[in-house]
Structure formats: C-alpha cells, structure tokens
Design an enzyme around this catalytic site. Structure first.
Site, short mmCIF file in Angstrom:
data_model
loop_
_atom_site.label_atom_id
_atom_site.label_comp_id
_atom_site.label_asym_id
_atom_site.label_seq_id
_atom_site.Cartn_x
_atom_site.Cartn_y
_atom_site.Cartn_z
N GLU A 1 -22.21 48.32 -27.85
CA GLU A 1 -23.63 48.34 -28.25
C GLU A 1 -24.22 49.72 -28.43
O GLU A 1 -25.13 49.91 -29.24
CB GLU A 1 -24.47 47.58 -27.20
CG GLU A 1 -24.28 46.08 -27.22
CD GLU A 1 -23.03 45.63 -26.49
OE1 GLU A 1 -22.77 44.42 -26.48
OE2 GLU A 1 -22.31 46.46 -25.94
N GLY B 1 -23.36 39.18 -31.39
CA GLY B 1 -24.52 38.41 -31.83
C GLY B 1 -24.71 38.55 -33.33
O GLY B 1 -24.25 39.52 -33.94
N ASP C 1 -25.33 44.63 -22.97
CA ASP C 1 -26.28 43.64 -22.45
C ASP C 1 -25.56 42.31 -22.21
O ASP C 1 -24.39 42.32 -21.84
CB ASP C 1 -27.51 43.51 -23.37
CG ASP C 1 -27.19 42.92 -24.73
OD1 ASP C 1 -26.02 43.01 -25.18
OD2 ASP C 1 -28.11 42.37 -25.37
#
Length: 349
Positions: free
Chosen positions: A137, A65, A145
């Site tokens: 992460e 992201g 996630d």
C-alpha cells in the site's frame, strides 16, 4: 447478486469463491458485502461446520481492493464513498478475525492488500507453490490496512517495518515465517483437500495434506532487517541504510525511494504502536482508519493511484520527501477521528 463471487453451501462447508480472474479477483464493495452477509448467515447455521474461501484462476487469490471506484469518487471530491467502503471492509476483516467457526483460505498467486484482509485473519491459511503475499500500500499512498498492520506488528523482529514499508512479496515459506499463513499444500492436492473439507467439515484434514515449503528468503535477511529497521522513525531507517555499503542497503533504499514517505512513516509508527500487548484487531483497524479516512484529502492516495493505475507513468509527486517529512504530518494523519472514529458495528441503513 454480483457475478464476481460464488457463495453456496456444499456438504459441511460454507463456500466462497472469488470469480473475477481477469481482474485478479480484486475485491469490490459488492463482493465484500456479499461475503459479510454469508458469514452472518452461516454463523448460526448448524449445517455449516467451516468456511472455505478460494478463488478461480492461477494468477491471484485476490490482488487487492478494487480501487478504480475509490479513485473516481475521490477525484470528484466525494470522500464519503471511500470512507464508507473502508469502514465496511474493516468490519468484515474484524468478523473474519473473530469468527466462531474455522475459516479456511486457499491462497494461490497474488494475495495483496484487500486480499490479505479476507484470508490472513482466518484460522487456517493455506499456501501453495505460486503464493505471493504482500502489503504494497505504501506504493500507492496508503498504509498497510485491512488489519495487516497487526500482522506486521506481530511478525518476528523488525520484519513488520521492512515488509510494510517496502511491500516485499513473500513466497509460501516466508509468509508462514512472518505469520501471514500457516501451511503449505501443493496446488495439485487442493481438489483432494477441498473434497475432504467439504465432506468432513473438519479442518484437521489440512495437516494430513501439508508438506514442507521450499525455503524462503527472509530468515537469511533477518540480521540486516533487524539492524536497519529498529529505529523510531522512517528517517532513522533511511539513515541506517545509507550508512551501510551493501547490496541489501542499496536495494532497500531504492525501493523506499519509490514509495510515499508519508505512508511509510505512518506505517512505521502504526506498527510500533501495535506492538503493545493490548493491541488487537479492533485497535489495528481503528488506527488504519484514521489514516485511510484522511488519505484522499490529506495524503498521497489519489496521486499514488494516478501514477500507478491511471496514467501508469510510475512517477508520483509525493507531498513530502523522506528527509523533509515533518513529524507533525504523521501525527496529523494518525490523530483520533472523534465522532468519525471507526465503529465495528453495522450502520443502520
């Protein structure tokens, strides 16, 4: 329309191409929204027989992201942006997992974090020589996630705990072994495969182009992974590794020592919960959202991003140590959110 993504119909295919190669095709909020809109449009479009998502550049399908905006807003005390971003991104992940048409991802180079969320829940996940899939992460104070926690929970043996806490990268064979991918097609053949998919609208053509990938590393490590990662908590894992004098134990402990103890402990707990037979993508995303909703305010996320991306000093000061982490801290991060719980319906804006 964002220039970071190309969305169009070609032949029988709805095509999505990520076009931010210099940013390793990092997924921005606008890109996620554009993908969701396209999937909604194509769901009932009879001209579209399948979805094909790919990316430009050799280095990455999507390395995660776009976290700069999350960091900037969080540092300013605006936690609402991140919560909205994660809620909308997770809704997209759920749509991909439940999409009624074949959803084919061509995954070269880095496929990490948010990149996993827009590819590995698809019905057909294609790797090549350069594929490197990971959920790293915990290194930035988040947890695996975008539905990745469910994939980890479904991986063989205790692979999920190992991959989730260490962020280990998987080549094509390991990704297929762990359930993050399905097939291996050398990248040289991808243009031919793409043309066949566009022309026929039939995902069965993938099998005709598939080959056997070079052998991976995980199967040989399985006995050690299962032995050390079978404990109830992160501390159990660390103690098991400390008790063994081996290269695997030493290397793995070193990796764990770099990551957020709170994130790793929560990841272990989440994976255990998601091994329940009733667990599905909705349950996984809801559990992940409990953590990410609190990640900036109560977790290590802002410090993790500072150390890895902003100052690049690689010296995060985590809130807890592996041995000093109170059990209640995990319970607090994963407790239900009540009225703020994730809903996979779209908000009326």
């Amino acid at each position: 329309m964002t220039t970071d993504i190309s969305i169009r119909k070609e032949g029988r295919a709805g095509r999505i191409t990520l076009t931010r190669p210099k940013a390793l095709n990092a997924l921005s909020y606008d890109m996620a929204t554009a993908i969701e809109t396209a999937l909604d449009d194509w769901r009932t479009d009879d001209e579209v027989a399948l979805i094909l998502i790919d990316a430009t550049g050799d280095k990455a399908f999507c390395a995660g992201g776009d976290i700069q905006q999350l960091y900037d807003t969080g540092r300013a005390g605006d936690f609402a942006f991140g919560r909205r971003f994660w809620a909308d991104e997770y809704r997209l992940n759920a749509k991909i997992a439940g999409y009624p048409k074949p959803y084919i991802a061509l995954m070269q180079g880095f496929v990490m974090g948010g990149g996993v969320g827009i590819s590995c829940h698809g019905s057909h996940r294609v790797t090549c020589e350069s594929t490197q899939i990971a959920m790293p992460e915990c290194g930035i104070g988040l947890v695996p996630d975008v539905g990745g926690s469910l994939l980890l929970a479904r991986a063989p043996g205790r692979l999920g705990e190992y991959l989730g806490t260490t962020g280990t990268r998987m080549g094509p064979d390991d990704a297929i072994h762990a359930g993050f991918a399905d097939t291996y097609v050398p990248q040289l053949i991808w243009p031919t495969l793409t043309a066949a998919l566009i022309e026929t609208g039939d995902p069965a053509v993938i099998a005709a182009h598939a080959e056997t990938p070079p052998p991976g590393l995980l199967p040989a490590l399985t006995p050690q992974i299962d032995r050390h990662f079978s404990g109830e908590t992160l501390r159990d894992v660390a103690n098991a590794l400390r008790a063994e004098d081996s290269d695997f134990a030493r290397d793995t402990l070193k990796t764990l020592s770099r990551n957020s103890p709170l994130s790793m402990a929560c990841a272990v707990e989440m994976i255990h919960r998601l091994r329940a037979p009733t667990a599905d993508i909705g349950r996984a995303l809801g559990l992940e959202y409990r953590f990410t909703y609190r990640a900036m305010e109560q977790g290590d996320f802002l410090e993790g991003i500072r150390a890895a991306i902003i100052d690049k000093d690689r010296k995060p000061i985590w809130k807890h140590g592996i041995d000093s982490l109170p059990d209640v801290a995990v319970a607090q991060m994963l407790q239900p959110l009540g009225k703020n719980a994730l809903t996979l319906e779209e908000a009326n804006t």
